[in-house]
Write an enzyme that holds these catalytic residues in place. Structure first.
Site, PDB file in Angstrom:
ATOM      1  N   ASP A   1       0.831  -1.205   0.000  1.00 30.99           N
ATOM      2  CA  ASP A   1       0.000   0.000   0.000  1.00 30.99           C
ATOM      3  C   ASP A   1       0.867   1.256   0.000  1.00 30.99           C
ATOM      4  O   ASP A   1       1.585   1.510   0.965  1.00 30.99           O
ATOM      5  CB  ASP A   1      -0.898  -0.015   1.249  1.00 30.99           C
ATOM      6  CG  ASP A   1      -2.008   0.994   1.171  1.00 30.99           C
ATOM      7  OD1 ASP A   1      -2.050   1.765   0.192  1.00 30.99           O
ATOM      8  OD2 ASP A   1      -2.846   1.017   2.089  1.00 30.99           O
ATOM      9  N   ASP A   2       0.815   2.002  -1.062  1.00 28.00           N
ATOM     10  CA  ASP A   2       1.580   3.258  -1.200  1.00 28.00           C
ATOM     11  C   ASP A   2       3.088   3.024  -1.302  1.00 28.00           C
ATOM     12  O   ASP A   2       3.876   3.915  -1.005  1.00 28.00           O
ATOM     13  CB  ASP A   2       1.316   4.228  -0.025  1.00 28.00           C
ATOM     14  CG  ASP A   2      -0.113   4.754   0.021  1.00 28.00           C
ATOM     15  OD1 ASP A   2      -0.949   4.292  -0.779  1.00 28.00           O
ATOM     16  OD2 ASP A   2      -0.386   5.619   0.873  1.00 28.00           O
TER      17      ASP A   2
ATOM     18  N   CYS B   1      -5.973   4.344  -3.398  1.00 26.44           N
ATOM     19  CA  CYS B   1      -6.276   2.976  -2.946  1.00 26.44           C
ATOM     20  C   CYS B   1      -7.515   2.317  -3.543  1.00 26.44           C
ATOM     21  O   CYS B   1      -7.420   1.320  -4.243  1.00 26.44           O
ATOM     22  CB  CYS B   1      -6.448   2.963  -1.425  1.00 26.44           C
ATOM     23  SG  CYS B   1      -4.910   3.087  -0.510  1.00 26.44           S
TER      24      CYS B   1
ATOM     25  N   ARG C   1      -7.600  -0.858  -6.211  1.00 28.66           N
ATOM     26  CA  ARG C   1      -7.906  -2.214  -5.739  1.00 28.66           C
ATOM     27  C   ARG C   1      -9.075  -2.814  -6.514  1.00 28.66           C
ATOM     28  O   ARG C   1      -9.065  -4.000  -6.876  1.00 28.66           O
ATOM     29  CB  ARG C   1      -8.223  -2.187  -4.245  1.00 28.66           C
ATOM     30  CG  ARG C   1      -6.971  -2.035  -3.427  1.00 28.66           C
ATOM     31  CD  ARG C   1      -7.181  -1.328  -2.106  1.00 28.66           C
ATOM     32  NE  ARG C   1      -5.894  -0.820  -1.663  1.00 28.66           N
ATOM     33  CZ  ARG C   1      -5.010  -1.533  -0.954  1.00 28.66           C
ATOM     34  NH1 ARG C   1      -5.321  -2.745  -0.526  1.00 28.66           N
ATOM     35  NH2 ARG C   1      -3.852  -1.027  -0.638  1.00 28.66           N
TER      36      ARG C   1
ATOM     37  N   LYS D   1      -5.568  -5.527   3.693  1.00 24.65           N
ATOM     38  CA  LYS D   1      -6.484  -4.379   3.543  1.00 24.65           C
ATOM     39  C   LYS D   1      -7.434  -4.518   2.349  1.00 24.65           C
ATOM     40  O   LYS D   1      -7.018  -4.793   1.234  1.00 24.65           O
ATOM     41  CB  LYS D   1      -5.623  -3.124   3.378  1.00 24.65           C
ATOM     42  CG  LYS D   1      -6.393  -1.860   3.027  1.00 24.65           C
ATOM     43  CD  LYS D   1      -5.429  -0.686   2.983  1.00 24.65           C
ATOM     44  CE  LYS D   1      -6.058   0.539   2.336  1.00 24.65           C
ATOM     45  NZ  LYS D   1      -5.099   1.672   2.309  1.00 24.65           N
TER      46      LYS D   1
ATOM     47  N   HIS E   1     -10.566  -2.131   1.603  1.00 21.13           N
ATOM     48  CA  HIS E   1     -10.827  -0.757   1.133  1.00 21.13           C
ATOM     49  C   HIS E   1     -11.819  -0.650  -0.010  1.00 21.13           C
ATOM     50  O   HIS E   1     -11.711   0.225  -0.882  1.00 21.13           O
ATOM     51  CB  HIS E   1      -9.522  -0.035   0.768  1.00 21.13           C
ATOM     52  CG  HIS E   1      -9.601   1.430   1.108  1.00 21.13           C
ATOM     53  ND1 HIS E   1      -8.574   2.316   0.981  1.00 21.13           N
ATOM     54  CD2 HIS E   1     -10.660   2.158   1.569  1.00 21.13           C
ATOM     55  CE1 HIS E   1      -8.970   3.514   1.351  1.00 21.13           C
ATOM     56  NE2 HIS E   1     -10.231   3.454   1.713  1.00 21.13           N
TER      57      HIS E   1
ATOM     58  N   SER F   1      -8.153   2.108   5.135  1.00 25.43           N
ATOM     59  CA  SER F   1      -6.797   2.537   5.480  1.00 25.43           C
ATOM     60  C   SER F   1      -6.593   2.596   6.987  1.00 25.43           C
ATOM     61  O   SER F   1      -7.525   2.854   7.749  1.00 25.43           O
ATOM     62  CB  SER F   1      -6.486   3.899   4.862  1.00 25.43           C
ATOM     63  OG  SER F   1      -6.515   3.797   3.459  1.00 25.43           O
TER      64      SER F   1
ATOM     65  N   HIS G   1       1.498   2.296   4.132  1.00 26.92           N
ATOM     66  CA  HIS G   1       0.598   3.447   4.256  1.00 26.92           C
ATOM     67  C   HIS G   1       0.814   4.049   5.644  1.00 26.92           C
ATOM     68  O   HIS G   1       0.958   3.322   6.623  1.00 26.92           O
ATOM     69  CB  HIS G   1      -0.845   2.950   4.096  1.00 26.92           C
ATOM     70  CG  HIS G   1      -1.871   4.018   3.958  1.00 26.92           C
ATOM     71  ND1 HIS G   1      -2.280   4.799   5.017  1.00 26.92           N
ATOM     72  CD2 HIS G   1      -2.596   4.422   2.885  1.00 26.92           C
ATOM     73  CE1 HIS G   1      -3.211   5.640   4.591  1.00 26.92           C
ATOM     74  NE2 HIS G   1      -3.417   5.441   3.308  1.00 26.92           N
TER      75      HIS G   1
ATOM     76  N   ASP H   1      -0.288  -0.631  -4.801  1.00 23.39           N
ATOM     77  CA  ASP H   1      -1.595  -0.112  -5.234  1.00 23.39           C
ATOM     78  C   ASP H   1      -1.548   1.292  -5.817  1.00 23.39           C
ATOM     79  O   ASP H   1      -2.466   1.721  -6.501  1.00 23.39           O
ATOM     80  CB  ASP H   1      -2.614  -0.161  -4.086  1.00 23.39           C
ATOM     81  CG  ASP H   1      -2.345   0.885  -3.014  1.00 23.39           C
ATOM     82  OD1 ASP H   1      -1.173   1.258  -2.809  1.00 23.39           O
ATOM     83  OD2 ASP H   1      -3.312   1.332  -2.370  1.00 23.39           O
ATOM     84  N   ASN H   2      -0.491   2.032  -5.519  1.00 24.71           N
ATOM     85  CA  ASN H   2      -0.311   3.383  -6.082  1.00 24.71           C
ATOM     86  C   ASN H   2       1.057   3.884  -5.639  1.00 24.71           C
ATOM     87  O   ASN H   2       1.750   3.233  -4.860  1.00 24.71           O
ATOM     88  CB  ASN H   2      -1.427   4.357  -5.649  1.00 24.71           C
ATOM     89  CG  ASN H   2      -1.697   4.399  -4.163  1.00 24.71           C
ATOM     90  OD1 ASN H   2      -2.735   3.958  -3.685  1.00 24.71           O
ATOM     91  ND2 ASN H   2      -0.735   4.913  -3.390  1.00 24.71           N
TER      92      ASN H   2
ATOM     93  N   LYS I   1       1.684   9.446  -5.391  1.00 28.45           N
ATOM     94  CA  LYS I   1       0.278   9.095  -5.131  1.00 28.45           C
ATOM     95  C   LYS I   1      -0.665  10.259  -5.422  1.00 28.45           C
ATOM     96  O   LYS I   1      -0.369  11.401  -5.074  1.00 28.45           O
ATOM     97  CB  LYS I   1       0.151   8.701  -3.661  1.00 28.45           C
ATOM     98  CG  LYS I   1      -1.266   8.441  -3.163  1.00 28.45           C
ATOM     99  CD  LYS I   1      -1.246   7.971  -1.720  1.00 28.45           C
ATOM    100  CE  LYS I   1      -2.652   7.761  -1.175  1.00 28.45           C
ATOM    101  NZ  LYS I   1      -2.637   7.148   0.165  1.00 28.45           N
TER     102      LYS I   1
HETATM  103 MG    MG Z   1      -2.603   3.097  -1.415  1.00 23.38          MG
END
Ligand code: MG
Length: 542
Positions: free
Chosen positions: A82-83, A122, A126, A179, A181, A204, A306, A358-359, A379
């Site tokens: 994540d991130d 996010c 996803r 996660k 989301h 998150s 994240h 994811d980003n 992001k």
């Molecule tokens: Mg993310």
């Protein structure tokens, strides 16, 4: 130019959106100046954003070459950080963060340099991975609200087909540990959308602040225009992001199972975030051991890195890369543990492993966020740093080691996996089958990539060329939103950092991409933004 349906705006809505759009106030500030006024940007950030090797083939009865996976049923493991930024792994160039396990997967498998997610934040990213569909097509995006927030009444719709559902139809056991989301209402949870079992956070890890207003209260505060109170809230939050303590957050950890007669759900709240990565790892390795004798799909969407950044005692203070480095190194250890579990179960050679993110990195978090390496921005943006993610494919004996600079997307995983399984990927409207490139028999079929921010097409890539119609920095950060009457054009292979606009030198390329965009738009019906429905309801006259 945008065909996204206009969000119906009441006067209240327009006013609230003006209040929510803080970006303008941040322009021109130096980075140093940002920290004291972190609060302003966090409003946007949190409320608006969130939160060629030789082919390895076997010969089937008819004597034609077919990938080894086609007649078996490979296990599928998708690990989704994540991130995590493009520059945050050793194998993608980070000098200080040590990621030997992911780097080994890359060295023994394929490192894809041009792999994209479908959205720079996010929830839509996803959704696109799980469905093989652009968020604008499925409706899983927002123009005012970028991601799902706690107590979301809507969430992932029944009309969408997830990769987990598709694989269940082929006899797969499906487990998710991490996660989600995509909505926290019971009907929206992963176990209602194809996963047999799930342990993880529903959104998150920064969405349950202790002693701070929740999403609805913040929307109301924004509508009230009380700037002072709002600034105070975000100043407090900024301090807590920068020096996170367990006591500041009360994230819930869900335990959910599909049973023969329904679902079993329980929640641990607050959960200890220092244990999130290790618990996801333990659940994943246990799942592998339990399903060694049948095909399985393991989806491991890490809650980290994240912000707020949490890691277990074992990893605290270990990395040269600071707390962020500690967190990434703990994820790397998790990847190693999963690989070890696959090996112990004797299934390594029949398992496709994918590792990606994811980003891009949340640059607003300064040292608490990652880096996009040589790519521009991060992001939230449609510059390369927002959507191009560090990606590795590994399948010992089947995928030959290589560095691949063909294009691929997380949206392509659905189609690729269904090809391996011998299944149907018709629902994955925007996905392509990457297996020819994975097996070294042909180039990637993906030669184009649209870049959406919310419901708007900001940029489009065809071959090595990328054209920007709109450019804009991340929420609360420069550069300000700018529509380009004459689009900007960059050659990503010669200029991966998007520094030199060469549109004037290549009118034929501009025309060619404009034609590709017209075709893209013609093949797309943009659905109304599901994420914005809640804001509309909150703002409707009572
Ligand atoms: Mg993310």
């Amino acid at each position: 130019q945008d065909r996204a349906p206009a969000f119906t705006r009441s006067p209240w809505h327009a006013q609230a959106l003006d209040l929510l759009n803080w970006g303008g106030e941040m322009q021109g500030m130096t980075h140093r100046r940002l920290l004291p006024t972190f609060c302003l940007g966090l409003l946007s950030a949190t409320l608006l954003a969130a939160c060629g090797g030789s082919p390895v083939t076997s010969v089937d009865a008819a004597g034609t070459d077919a990938p080894m996976g086609a007649d078996t049923k490979p296990n599928v493991v998708i690990m989704f950080a994540d991130d995590l930024g493009y520059g945050d792994l050793g194998s993608f160039g980070h000098p200080y963060i040590r990621t030997p396990n992911i780097d080994t997967l890359a060295a023994e498998g394929q490192r894809w340099t041009d792999f994209y997610v479908a959205a720079p934040v996010c929830s839509p990213s996803r959704a696109a991975l799980l469905t093989g569909r652009l968020p604008v097509r499925s409706g899983l995006y927002g123009n005012a609200i970028r991601v799902f927030f706690p107590d979301e009444p809507g969430g992932f719709p029944d009309s969408e087909v997830t990769l987990a559902e598709a694989l269940k139809d082929h006899g797969y056991a499906t487990g998710m540990f991490g996660k989600w989301h995509l909505g926290d209402a019971p009907h929206a949870l992963p176990t209602r959308h194809g996963f047999d079992e799930w342990v993880g956070v529903p959104y998150s890890n920064d969405m349950n602040w202790v002693g701070e207003p929740d999403f609805e209260a913040l929307v109301k505060l924004n509508m009230s225009g009380d700037l002072e109170q709002r600034a105070a809230i975000y100043a407090r939050r900024a301090a807590k992001y920068a020096a996170p303590e367990k006591e500041h957050f009360e994230a819930p950890l869900f335990f959910s199972k599909a049973t023969s007669d329904g679902f079993e759900d329980s929640v641990e709240q607050p959960t200890d975030q220092t244990q999130l990565t290790q618990r996801a790892t333990a659940a994943a390795t246990d799942f592998i051991a339990r399903h060694a004798d049948e095909p399985f799909f393991l989806y491991l969407p890490y809650s980290m890195p994240h912000t707020p950044l949490f890691r277990s005692e074992e990893f605290a203070g270990r990395s040269l890369g600071g707390r962020y480095g500690d967190v990434v190194e703990e994820i790397d250890a998790s990847v190693g543990a999963v690989r070890q579990a696959l090996s112990q179960a004797g299934v390594l050679d029949k398992t496709l492993i994918v590792f990606t993110s994811d980003n891009g990195p949340w640059l607003f978090m300064r040292e608490e966020g990652g880096v996009s390496g040589l790519l521009r921005d991060g992001k939230g943006t449609t510059f390369e740093g927002g959507v191009r993610v560090p990606t590795v494919f590994n399948w010992p004996g089947t995928i030959a080691p290589d560095v691949v600079s063909d294009m691929g997307s997380a949206m392509d995983l659905f189609s690729t996996v269904m090809t391996l399984v011998g299944g149907d990927a018709a629902s994955a409207t925007d996905g392509l089958d990457l297996s020819p490139r994975l097996f070294g028999t042909a180039p990637s079929p993906r030669n184009e990539m649209p870049y959406y921010r919310g419901g708007a097409l900001y940029a489009y890539r065809k071959g090595p060329w990328k054209m920007h119609f709109i450019t804009e920095g991340a929420y609360g950060l420069a550069p300000a939103k700018q529509k380009h009457e004459v689009p900007q054009l960059f050659h990503l292979q010669r200029d991966p950092a998007e520094r030199f606009d060469v549109a004037a030198d290549h009118p034929e390329v501009v025309a060619d991409i404009q034609a590709a965009v017209a075709q893209h738009r013609a093949g797309l019906t943009i659905a109304p933004p599901l994420f914005d429905a809640r804001l509309a309801a909150l703002m409707a006259p009572q």
